[in-house]
Design an enzyme around this catalytic site. Structure first.
Site, mmCIF file in Angstrom:
data_model
loop_
_atom_site.group_PDB
_atom_site.id
_atom_site.type_symbol
_atom_site.label_atom_id
_atom_site.label_comp_id
_atom_site.label_asym_id
_atom_site.label_seq_id
_atom_site.Cartn_x
_atom_site.Cartn_y
_atom_site.Cartn_z
ATOM 1 C CB CYS A 1 -50.761 -17.111 -15.056
ATOM 2 S SG CYS A 1 -51.245 -15.521 -15.723
ATOM 3 N NE ARG B 1 -56.293 -14.261 -16.544
ATOM 4 C CZ ARG B 1 -55.125 -14.558 -15.980
ATOM 5 N NH1 ARG B 1 -54.444 -15.596 -16.411
ATOM 6 N NH2 ARG B 1 -54.656 -13.836 -14.980
HETATM 7 C C1 BEZ Z 1 -52.523 -13.390 -12.251
HETATM 8 O O1 BEZ Z 1 -52.626 -13.591 -11.055
HETATM 9 O O2 BEZ Z 1 -52.268 -14.293 -13.041
HETATM 10 C C2 BEZ Z 1 -52.767 -11.993 -12.775
HETATM 11 C C3 BEZ Z 1 -53.694 -11.208 -12.141
HETATM 12 C C4 BEZ Z 1 -53.914 -9.923 -12.629
HETATM 13 C C5 BEZ Z 1 -53.215 -9.451 -13.734
HETATM 14 C C6 BEZ Z 1 -52.303 -10.278 -14.383
HETATM 15 C C7 BEZ Z 1 -52.068 -11.565 -13.892
#
Ligand code: BEZ
Length: 219
Positions: free
Chosen positions: A54, A131
């Protein structure tokens, strides 16, 4: 007895319909969807603050912010985190990566907006938004939706490309082929009648056949 699995019934928004109205608390104060009438809006959700993928996406969105502004496109993020968490995270991004986050981020703690837009995919996570990207036009119509899995960061070029394609379509009444980029030839929409099909071949387009014609965009 057979187990009954109850899932909250969520009516997902659909392309070509009005995007659901909402009012939400954001890092830039209370905002409503209708505040953006007359501009395009990209509403996107992310799973959680202070997560690495993110963070790369927030940096990516900040990097295309000026290009979006040139196209009359506003940007708004969302997750099921508090406004204090959002503030702390965007300050951290600025401190650690030198990137200021210029767009508002919705603190959707009660999941109101997330449910309206079907941003929670219980198969992936019951507590986080996936997302999602919603492209909403100046009339408030939902024009494109993209969903990425939790583990895949979004492609900012593709988001800009869809905006360019939609704005070109709206302005010139054309369609855009696979992998189209601004400056490439566009597709002339196929004719709807036999007579129009005959005419089409005389109109000076680059045609492979009556249904497959391209043309250069002027200007
Ligand atoms: C992230 O790194 O943004 C992420 C990775 C896996 C699940 C949720 C967030």
């Amino acid at each position: 007895m057979e187990e009954v699995i109850r899932e909250e019934s969520v009516r997902l928004p659909r392309l070509g319909e009005k995007a659901p109205e909402f009012e939400a608390v954001t890092t830039q104060g209370k905002l409503k969807l209708s505040d953006f009438k007359g501009s395009w809006l990209i509403l996107f959700s992310h799973p959680a603050d202070f997560t690495p993928v993110c963070t790369t996406e927030f940096i990516g969105f900040a990097e295309i912010y000026d290009e979006l502004q040139k196209r009359n496109v506003h940007l708004m993020g969302l997750s099921i985190d508090s406004v204090y968490s959002h503030i702390s995270w965007v300050r951290n991004i600025e401190e650690k990566f030198g990137i200021k986050i210029p767009f508002p981020v919705i603190a959707d703690l009660n999941k109101e907006v997330a449910k309206l837009y079907g941003m929670i995919m219980p198969g992936e996570s019951k507590t986080e938004t996936s997302r999602c990207v919603f492209l909403i036009d100046p009339e408030g119509i939902l024009r494109a939706m993209i969903y990425y899995p939790l583990t895949t960061g979004r492609n900012m070029d593709e988001i800009l490309r869809i905006i360019d394609a939609l704005q070109t379509t709206d302005k010139h009444h054309v369609a855009t082929p696979a992998n189209w980029r601004p400056g490439d030839k566009v597709i002339v929409p196929p004719p709807a009648t036999q007579e129009a099909a005959e005419e089409r071949l005389k109109q000076g387009f680059e045609c492979k056949d009556w249904y497959f014609c391209k043309k250069k965009m002027e200007g």
